[in-house]
Design an enzyme around this catalytic site. Structure first.
Site, PDB file in Angstrom:
ATOM      1  N   ASN A   1      81.498 -23.610  -1.287  1.00 24.79           N
ATOM      2  CA  ASN A   1      81.477 -22.105  -0.279  1.00 24.79           C
ATOM      3  C   ASN A   1      82.346 -21.782  -1.740  1.00 24.79           C
ATOM      4  OD1 ASN A   1      82.087 -19.516   0.748  1.00 24.79           O
ATOM      5  ND2 ASN A   1      82.928 -20.828   2.365  1.00 24.79           N
TER       6      ASN A   1
ATOM      7  N   LYS B   1      82.954 -18.286  -1.681  1.00 28.48           N
ATOM      8  CA  LYS B   1      83.343 -16.949  -1.583  1.00 28.48           C
ATOM      9  C   LYS B   1      83.364 -15.871  -1.868  1.00 28.48           C
ATOM     10  CE  LYS B   1      86.444 -20.221   1.018  1.00 28.48           C
ATOM     11  NZ  LYS B   1      88.241 -20.077   1.669  1.00 28.48           N
TER      12      LYS B   1
ATOM     13  N   HIS C   1      83.078 -18.398   9.875  1.00 29.96           N
ATOM     14  CA  HIS C   1      83.618 -19.175   8.562  1.00 29.96           C
ATOM     15  C   HIS C   1      84.957 -18.471   9.221  1.00 29.96           C
ATOM     16  CE1 HIS C   1      86.691 -19.508   5.776  1.00 29.96           C
ATOM     17  NE2 HIS C   1      85.865 -20.909   5.214  1.00 29.96           N
TER      18      HIS C   1
ATOM     19  N   GLU D   1      88.006 -16.761   7.973  1.00 25.49           N
ATOM     20  CA  GLU D   1      87.577 -15.869   7.556  1.00 25.49           C
ATOM     21  C   GLU D   1      86.754 -14.757   7.597  1.00 25.49           C
ATOM     22  OE1 GLU D   1      87.031 -17.425   3.372  1.00 25.49           O
ATOM     23  OE2 GLU D   1      89.054 -18.371   3.452  1.00 25.49           O
TER      24      GLU D   1
ATOM     25  N   GLU E   1      87.051 -26.872  10.315  1.00 22.36           N
ATOM     26  CA  GLU E   1      87.893 -26.831   9.059  1.00 22.36           C
ATOM     27  C   GLU E   1      88.912 -25.704   9.421  1.00 22.36           C
ATOM     28  OE1 GLU E   1      85.179 -25.247   5.614  1.00 22.36           O
ATOM     29  OE2 GLU E   1      85.513 -23.732   6.816  1.00 22.36           O
TER      30      GLU E   1
ATOM     31  N   GLY F   1      92.616 -23.241   1.855  1.00 25.08           N
ATOM     32  CA  GLY F   1      93.657 -22.781   0.460  1.00 25.08           C
ATOM     33  C   GLY F   1      94.506 -22.879   0.978  1.00 25.08           C
TER      34      GLY F   1
ATOM     35  N   SER G   1      90.762 -27.468   1.238  1.00 25.28           N
ATOM     36  CA  SER G   1      91.573 -28.226   0.380  1.00 25.28           C
ATOM     37  C   SER G   1      90.853 -29.275   0.547  1.00 25.28           C
ATOM     38  CB  SER G   1      92.776 -27.958   0.862  1.00 25.28           C
ATOM     39  OG  SER G   1      93.675 -26.899   1.020  1.00 25.28           O
TER      40      SER G   1
HETATM   41  P1  PGA Z   1      89.273 -24.694   0.215  1.00 24.42           P
HETATM   42  O1  PGA Z   1      87.997 -23.647   1.402  1.00 24.42           O
HETATM   43  O2  PGA Z   1      88.779 -26.160  -0.132  1.00 24.42           O
HETATM   44  O3  PGA Z   1      89.407 -23.307  -0.512  1.00 24.42           O
HETATM   45  O4  PGA Z   1      90.334 -24.895   1.389  1.00 24.42           O
HETATM   46  C1  PGA Z   1      87.870 -24.437   2.392  1.00 24.42           C
HETATM   47  C2  PGA Z   1      86.370 -23.192   2.805  1.00 24.42           C
HETATM   48  O5  PGA Z   1      87.313 -22.655   3.675  1.00 24.42           O
HETATM   49  O6  PGA Z   1      85.177 -23.467   3.535  1.00 24.42           O
END
Ligand code: PGA
Length: 254
Positions: free
Chosen positions: A9, A11, A95, A97, A167, A173, A213
């Site tokens: 992803n 983003k 997601h 976010e 997740e 992140g 992560s």
């Molecule tokens: P990340 O993001 O691997 O940077 O932690 C995962 C995600 O948001 O799908």
């Protein structure tokens, strides 16, 4: 046997030019990767570039979001049909976010999931608890509520065409990964919910991805858990070499 899925992803990262450069480096590194499905979700503006760059390869392109209506006065939104036309095969839905920064509700996630399915896209529906929710001991309750409100209306047939991504928000992140055992326990919990809703066979076949992560140095431990069918990778999917190292994790195809 559930076929592993390694999904990236991006983003809000990468222009079209950067997308082309990524695939020039990435595709040769994964040319022999037959053990898994590889998906990449670029931003809307780079979707057609990504589709062109990956045509005839094993890599499929996904979008990061969609709107549930097919068209109309919805400034800034993109429909499932538009994503299909551009060559997307899948779409990330709900997601964290989107949920936390843009106020997306379970009900909206439910509508988006149905719209994606109706258009023939594979929705990758994201569920996950925040740190306070985990610390209060209600992670499972939160997942159950998200599951029931976002996926509770799906038929068994519809369940067979989705993927779920667990997740935990506190691991996204942050460099803080859920331990493989902790992630596997949550995957088991989600699979039980799928079984209650869609039956044992559908639950057995459901691919549940872990996200938060994921990096080349923790992929093996995660994929060693039989409950973890794949990963959704943010930061480490931006570099061709690191994402290829995740795809080509040691022990794959065992
Ligand atoms: P990340 O993001 O691997 O940077 O932690 C995962 C995600 O948001 O799908």
């Amino acid at each position: 046997m559930r076929r592993p899925v390694i999904a990236g992803n991006w983003k809000m990262h990468k222009t079209r030019a950067e997308t082309r450069v990524f695939f020039q480096r990435f595709l040769p590194l994964v040319a022999d990767a037959e053990h898994c499905d590889i998906l990449i979700a670029p931003p809307f503006t780079a979707l057609s570039t990504a589709v062109e760059a990956t045509r005839g390869t094993r890599v499929s392109i996904a979008a990061q979001d969609l709107h549930w209506e097919s068209e109309g006065a919805f400034t800034g939104e993109i429909s499932a049909g538009m994503l299909v036309e551009v060559g997307c095969r899948a779409v990330i839905v709900g997601h964290s976010e989107r949920r936390l920064l843009f106020g997306e509700s379970n009900e909206q996630v439910a509508r988006k999931t149905l719209a994606a399915l109706a258009a023939g896209l594979v929705p990758i529906v994201c569920l996950g608890e925040t740190l306070p929710q985990r610390e209060q001991g209600c992670a499972e309750q939160v997942l159950q509520r998200q599951f029931e409100q976002s996926l509770g209306a799906l038929t068994a047939e519809q369940f067979s065409r989705i993927m779920i991504a667990y997740e935990p928000v506190w691991a996204i992140g942050t460099g803080r990964t859920a331990t493989p055992a902790m992630a596997a326990a949550m995957h088991r919990f989600v699979r039980r919910l799928v079984a209650q809703q869609g039956g044992e066979t559908v639950a057995e076949q459901m691919r549940i991805l872990y996200g938060g992560s994921v990096r080349p140095d923790n992929i093996v431990a995660l994929m060693n858990e039989p409950e973890i069918d794949g990963v959704l990778v943010g930061g480490a999917s931006l570099e061709a070499e690191s994402f290829a190292a995740i795809v080509q994790y040691p022990g794959r195809g065992r």
